[in-house]
Design an enzyme around this catalytic site. Sequence first.
Site, PDB file in Angstrom:
ATOM      1  N   GLU A 174      58.056  19.782  34.320  1.00  0.00           N
ATOM      2  CA  GLU A 174      57.420  20.514  33.208  1.00  0.00           C
ATOM      3  C   GLU A 174      56.613  19.573  32.316  1.00  0.00           C
ATOM      4  O   GLU A 174      55.486  19.891  31.916  1.00  0.00           O
ATOM      5  CB  GLU A 174      58.481  21.256  32.394  1.00  0.00           C
ATOM      6  N   HIS A 223      60.882   6.808  47.924  1.00  0.00           N
ATOM      7  CA  HIS A 223      60.371   7.261  49.229  1.00  0.00           C
ATOM      8  C   HIS A 223      58.861   7.458  49.218  1.00  0.00           C
ATOM      9  O   HIS A 223      58.319   8.185  50.043  1.00  0.00           O
ATOM     10  CB  HIS A 223      61.093   8.549  49.634  1.00  0.00           C
ATOM     11  N   LYS A 261      45.816  32.370  30.451  1.00  0.00           N
ATOM     12  CA  LYS A 261      47.227  32.538  30.093  1.00  0.00           C
ATOM     13  C   LYS A 261      48.001  33.381  31.081  1.00  0.00           C
ATOM     14  O   LYS A 261      49.160  33.113  31.408  1.00  0.00           O
ATOM     15  CB  LYS A 261      47.326  33.161  28.696  1.00  0.00           C
ATOM     16  N   CYS A 263      41.031  38.195  33.256  1.00  0.00           N
ATOM     17  CA  CYS A 263      40.019  38.382  32.219  1.00  0.00           C
ATOM     18  C   CYS A 263      40.625  39.252  31.130  1.00  0.00           C
ATOM     19  O   CYS A 263      41.746  39.728  31.249  1.00  0.00           O
ATOM     20  CB  CYS A 263      38.802  39.075  32.809  1.00  0.00           C
ATOM     21  N   TRP A 274      37.368  35.113  33.251  1.00  0.00           N
ATOM     22  CA  TRP A 274      37.852  33.951  34.012  1.00  0.00           C
ATOM     23  C   TRP A 274      37.267  34.167  35.405  1.00  0.00           C
ATOM     24  O   TRP A 274      37.708  35.032  36.150  1.00  0.00           O
ATOM     25  CB  TRP A 274      39.373  33.926  34.079  1.00  0.00           C
ATOM     26  N   LYS A 299      52.607  19.935  31.636  1.00  0.00           N
ATOM     27  CA  LYS A 299      52.025  20.045  30.289  1.00  0.00           C
ATOM     28  C   LYS A 299      50.911  19.014  30.108  1.00  0.00           C
ATOM     29  O   LYS A 299      49.823  19.319  29.631  1.00  0.00           O
ATOM     30  CB  LYS A 299      53.098  19.868  29.204  1.00  0.00           C
ATOM     31  N   GLU A 346      47.822  19.997  32.364  1.00  0.00           N
ATOM     32  CA  GLU A 346      47.021  21.193  32.082  1.00  0.00           C
ATOM     33  C   GLU A 346      46.264  21.130  30.765  1.00  0.00           C
ATOM     34  O   GLU A 346      45.249  21.809  30.617  1.00  0.00           O
ATOM     35  CB  GLU A 346      47.876  22.457  32.179  1.00  0.00           C
ATOM     36  N   ASN A 404      38.870  43.593  35.119  1.00  0.00           N
ATOM     37  CA  ASN A 404      39.808  42.475  35.259  1.00  0.00           C
ATOM     38  C   ASN A 404      40.501  42.653  36.601  1.00  0.00           C
ATOM     39  O   ASN A 404      41.156  43.668  36.816  1.00  0.00           O
ATOM     40  CB  ASN A 404      40.836  42.507  34.126  1.00  0.00           C
ATOM     41  N   GLY A 405      40.333  41.709  37.520  1.00  0.00           N
ATOM     42  CA  GLY A 405      40.931  41.838  38.840  1.00  0.00           C
ATOM     43  C   GLY A 405      39.971  41.338  39.903  1.00  0.00           C
ATOM     44  O   GLY A 405      38.991  40.646  39.596  1.00  0.00           O
ATOM     45  N   ARG A 440      42.931  34.877  27.789  1.00  0.00           N
ATOM     46  CA  ARG A 440      43.051  35.420  29.140  1.00  0.00           C
ATOM     47  C   ARG A 440      41.933  34.926  30.047  1.00  0.00           C
ATOM     48  O   ARG A 440      41.990  35.143  31.259  1.00  0.00           O
ATOM     49  CB  ARG A 440      43.029  36.950  29.104  1.00  0.00           C
TER      50      ARG A 440
HETATM   51  C1  AGP Z   1      52.122  27.050  31.979  1.00  0.00           C
HETATM   52  O1  AGP Z   1      51.856  26.294  30.889  1.00  0.00           O
HETATM   53  C2  AGP Z   1      50.993  27.753  32.552  1.00  0.00           C
HETATM   54  N1  AGP Z   1      50.324  28.525  31.622  1.00  0.00           N
HETATM   55  C3  AGP Z   1      51.309  28.518  33.820  1.00  0.00           C
HETATM   56  O2  AGP Z   1      51.811  27.621  34.754  1.00  0.00           O
HETATM   57  C4  AGP Z   1      52.310  29.670  33.683  1.00  0.00           C
HETATM   58  O3  AGP Z   1      53.586  29.187  33.463  1.00  0.00           O
HETATM   59  C5  AGP Z   1      52.295  30.499  34.963  1.00  0.00           C
HETATM   60  O4  AGP Z   1      51.000  31.019  35.134  1.00  0.00           O
HETATM   61  C6  AGP Z   1      53.323  31.616  34.943  1.00  0.00           C
HETATM   62  O5  AGP Z   1      53.017  32.525  33.947  1.00  0.00           O
HETATM   63  P1  AGP Z   1      54.091  33.653  33.563  1.00  0.00           P
HETATM   64  O6  AGP Z   1      55.319  32.986  33.043  1.00  0.00           O
HETATM   65  O7  AGP Z   1      53.388  34.481  32.528  1.00  0.00           O
HETATM   66  O8  AGP Z   1      54.359  34.437  34.807  1.00  0.00           O
END
Ligand code: AGP
Length: 610
Positions: free
Chosen positions: A483, A506, A605, A2, A76, A487, A490, A102-103, A29
């Site tokens: 990757e 496989h 994020k 959060c 969040w 992308k 997400e 936050n936590g 966040r």
């Molecule tokens: C990637 O697009 C995501 N936002 C997520 O997988 C991110 O890479 C992951 O949470 C790791 O975050 P960090 O690099 O800040 O540790």
Amino acid sequence: MCGIIGYTGGGQHDAASILLRGLGRLEYRGYDSVGVAVQTDLGIATRKVAGRVPDLWELVARMPVYGASGIAHTRWATHGAPTTRNAHPHADCGERLAVVHNGIIENADALRAALERAGHIFRTETDTETLAHLIEDAPGDTLEARVITALEHVVGTYGLAVICADDPDKIVVARQGSPVLLGVGDGEYFVASDAAAILEYTRSIVHLDDGDIAVLTPAGYHVVDRESHVQLRAVDDITWDLEAIELNGYAHFMQKEIAEQPETVRSTLRGRLVFDDGAARVDGLNLTSADCAAIRQITIVACGTSWHAGLVGRHTLETLTQIPVTVEYASEYRYRRRIPLPSTLTIAISQSGETADTLEALRAARAAGSRVIGLVNVVGSTIAREADGGIYLHAGPEIGVASTKAFTSQIVALTLLGLHLGRERGLGLEERQDLVCRLAQLPGLVAQALQLEPEVRLLAEQFAQARNALYLGRGVNFPVALEGALKLKEISYIHAEGYPAAEMKHGPIALIDADMPVVFVAPHDDVYPKLLSNMQEVKARGGRIIAITTEGNGGLGTLADYQLRVPQTAPLLSPILTVIPLQLLAYHIAVLRGCDVDRPRNLAKSVTVE
Ligand code: AGP
């Protein structure tokens, strides 16, 4: 996960507008519900809504709250659905206190049961509300004394801020596991989950450590530990500007951050290439030549996109240093039975530097005797401060939840690390000088790859309604397939999987039909001929092939339905170029599907909880 913010300024500014402007910069966040509590002449006034910061602005415009201090939160959800009732701030029975957090309070259920037996009435399903009732119950002459007493009962992680109607100008802040910093102004003080929220008002920040309790009033601030002993904390300066966190004409931060990559790659390289000696100057690693020579094993710990960069890093580091490298999901690694790691170098890769699993994996590796370094983008973040040394990416703030520029800069930083360790361990001058030259050419090559955008946009129109997608690659580009799939998943919510191309036979090949777009990451390198066979296998089953390949590679012929050509570079560096069209493809498909690209559903994020 959060975002929290607080302000006390003795009337210099209207607290509500400062808090809501800051909240807007913290929204990446967590963004399922928001709220603010302001100290008014009539006590604490709270406004909260299930929705985004603009919804809270609208509510506050209809029901204004005026005061000189307050706290706010963007959520969040972890405990309790994202509803208005569960939105923060949370109050005690008497509504004399307000708490933002936050936590995760891991023993919230037990605390709640005990507090309810003691007669407390709970209004929400959240873990955080227990904090308000605990503080309400706690003895003490001051708010900070009551907070300290209350936290003795708490198990879990928190970055929290508390206000009390009986002490109107005071904010008490506590940190355990979740990032919190203070902002130092002229007669006004701030608390925030990160610096972006307060940069408009001050560049002077104080990072809190675990166990810290801070007390803010317009007269000043001080930090104490749980025994109320004063703690001295450094005041740092924020090095980047507001412009870095503005859209500057782009439609989305993700689009801006993709377009910034020639500059961010250049920034990661700045001052770090030594041409004559074919070396990388990576000050801050804090590794002596003897340390470098003594490394017998390298372990990379990370999550998400950073984990994908780690997989690329394995190829790079093994090639340049001849040291075996393992790449671990941090969340799994931290709970695995620990064996002593005396001659192991552990690398924690994290854009935010706050990802809880990666931080705990770093701590677990250190506890097992490993040296730990961090590859981090956010300056002053917890992983950066806890690691023995590290490399900053200098890629500037990354606001878009889907990581893009951090990925390419992480691969650059891993290559610089490989060059440095390789040189210390006998890697030849010629090979090093060649790689240094190739690195220096990268910003220009990235700019070239970005020119594919118009072609990618057309391709996105072809696949915007796809329901699934398969991404395939080999060698150092297998992680790029992962990757690319991440992308797309997400931000467009299309189900996509990345696979080593040879692994397709496989199982996943069963998914192939005319509706399944198959993206091959196929630069012209030593595994390219093998990839051609895999393409044949897909073609034979009617799959539609998109090939990301390199300029000058005429070998594809009609095998691929669509080709996107990136410039040629050293094989180890090719992921920095091949990922660009995949970032763009995911972006444009998400835009065409009307998705909220920068605030994808259910994501945040920086994942600061387990
Ligand atoms: C990637 O697009 C995501 N936002 C997520 O997988 C991110 O890479 C992951 O949470 C790791 O975050 P960090 O690099 O800040 O540790």
